[in-house]
Design a protein around this motif. Structure first.
Motif, mmCIF file in Angstrom:
data_model
loop_
_atom_site.group_PDB
_atom_site.id
_atom_site.type_symbol
_atom_site.label_atom_id
_atom_site.label_comp_id
_atom_site.label_asym_id
_atom_site.label_seq_id
_atom_site.Cartn_x
_atom_site.Cartn_y
_atom_site.Cartn_z
ATOM 1 N N VAL A 1 0.855 -1.202 0.000
ATOM 2 C CA VAL A 1 0.000 0.000 0.000
ATOM 3 C C VAL A 1 0.887 1.246 0.000
ATOM 4 O O VAL A 1 0.684 2.170 -0.802
ATOM 5 C CB VAL A 1 -0.963 -0.001 1.213
ATOM 6 N N VAL A 2 1.882 1.275 0.877
ATOM 7 C CA VAL A 2 2.787 2.429 0.950
ATOM 8 C C VAL A 2 3.527 2.609 -0.369
ATOM 9 O O VAL A 2 3.646 3.732 -0.878
ATOM 10 C CB VAL A 2 3.791 2.277 2.119
ATOM 11 N N LYS A 3 4.009 1.520 -0.931
ATOM 12 C CA LYS A 3 4.722 1.576 -2.219
ATOM 13 C C LYS A 3 3.845 2.189 -3.306
ATOM 14 O O LYS A 3 4.281 3.064 -4.057
ATOM 15 C CB LYS A 3 5.161 0.169 -2.622
ATOM 16 N N GLU A 4 2.605 1.743 -3.393
ATOM 17 C CA GLU A 4 1.695 2.252 -4.420
ATOM 18 C C GLU A 4 1.322 3.715 -4.163
ATOM 19 O O GLU A 4 1.184 4.497 -5.108
ATOM 20 C CB GLU A 4 0.437 1.386 -4.494
ATOM 21 N N LEU A 5 1.174 4.085 -2.899
ATOM 22 C CA LEU A 5 0.884 5.484 -2.579
ATOM 23 C C LEU A 5 2.063 6.380 -2.953
ATOM 24 O O LEU A 5 1.874 7.485 -3.468
ATOM 25 C CB LEU A 5 0.533 5.641 -1.103
ATOM 26 N N LYS A 6 3.276 5.898 -2.720
ATOM 27 C CA LYS A 6 4.461 6.677 -3.097
ATOM 28 C C LYS A 6 4.570 6.805 -4.614
ATOM 29 O O LYS A 6 4.990 7.839 -5.133
ATOM 30 C CB LYS A 6 5.721 6.066 -2.497
ATOM 31 N N GLU A 7 4.185 5.761 -5.316
ATOM 32 C CA GLU A 7 4.163 5.844 -6.780
ATOM 33 C C GLU A 7 3.124 6.870 -7.231
ATOM 34 O O GLU A 7 3.386 7.667 -8.142
ATOM 35 C CB GLU A 7 3.861 4.476 -7.384
ATOM 36 N N SER A 8 1.970 6.864 -6.588
ATOM 37 C CA SER A 8 0.939 7.865 -6.904
ATOM 38 C C SER A 8 1.473 9.265 -6.651
ATOM 39 O O SER A 8 1.280 10.176 -7.470
ATOM 40 C CB SER A 8 -0.314 7.649 -6.041
ATOM 41 N N ARG A 9 2.137 9.422 -5.509
ATOM 42 C CA ARG A 9 2.698 10.736 -5.165
ATOM 43 C C ARG A 9 3.693 11.195 -6.231
ATOM 44 O O ARG A 9 3.679 12.353 -6.647
ATOM 45 C CB ARG A 9 3.379 10.660 -3.796
ATOM 46 N N ASN A 10 4.545 10.289 -6.685
ATOM 47 C CA ASN A 10 5.533 10.672 -7.695
ATOM 48 C C ASN A 10 4.888 11.040 -9.017
ATOM 49 O O ASN A 10 5.313 11.995 -9.670
ATOM 50 C CB ASN A 10 6.567 9.566 -7.873
ATOM 51 N N SER A 11 3.862 10.318 -9.422
ATOM 52 C CA SER A 11 3.150 10.687 -10.650
ATOM 53 C C SER A 11 2.546 12.081 -10.507
ATOM 54 O O SER A 11 2.631 12.903 -11.424
ATOM 55 C CB SER A 11 2.044 9.673 -10.961
ATOM 56 N N LEU A 12 1.937 12.341 -9.354
ATOM 57 C CA LEU A 12 1.353 13.671 -9.108
ATOM 58 C C LEU A 12 2.428 14.755 -9.082
ATOM 59 O O LEU A 12 2.214 15.860 -9.598
ATOM 60 C CB LEU A 12 0.566 13.664 -7.802
ATOM 61 N N LYS A 13 3.578 14.444 -8.499
ATOM 62 C CA LYS A 13 4.664 15.428 -8.457
ATOM 63 C C LYS A 13 5.179 15.749 -9.857
ATOM 64 O O LYS A 13 5.513 16.898 -10.153
ATOM 65 C CB LYS A 13 5.812 14.914 -7.587
#
Length: 122
Positions: free
Chosen positions: A75-87
């Motif tokens: 879950v954390v890994k996927e959230l961090k990936e989401s964050r990077n896409s948004l960034k």
């Protein structure tokens, strides 16, 4: 999606927050202009935000703390990936600025909550 903050209504159920985050990521992505770059990051965002919610659903069915922690790390890994896409979308100034900021803030909160859940299980 309009410029109203979709995260102003507090949801205290973590799974429901993940579902809302995935849904709001889809709404945000629908408003991106059509380009190769936007399509790439839009697809990444939709997959990773949805995967965070789905992995949490799987975590709830685990039998051991070790399995629960493993699923929560996904879950954390996927959230961090989401964050990077948004960034990246933020860096290239794509999508509605306010909605992007709302999503980035919610991502940070969800990462913090899921990371704390992992620490509490250790």
């Amino acid at each position: 999606m309009e410029n109203k903050n979709p995260f102003v209504d507090k949801i205290y159920n973590f799974e429901d927050r993940l579902v809302r985050f995935a849904g709001e990521s889809i709404f945000f992505s629908r408003d991106l202009e059509k380009s190769f770059e936007n399509e790439y990051y839009k697809n990444q965002l939709i997959r990773s935000s949805g995967s965070a919610a789905l992995n949490f659903g799987e975590a709830q069915g685990t039998l051991t703390d070790k399995d629960f922690i493993f699923k929560l790390t996904l879950v954390v890994k996927e959230l961090k990936e989401s964050r990077n896409s948004l960034k990246i979308l933020d860096y290239i100034n794509e999508g509605n600025e306010k909605n992007r900021a709302y999503l980035l803030n919610e991502t940070e909160e969800l990462i913090a909550i899921s990371s704390k859940m992992i620490l509490n299980k250790k």
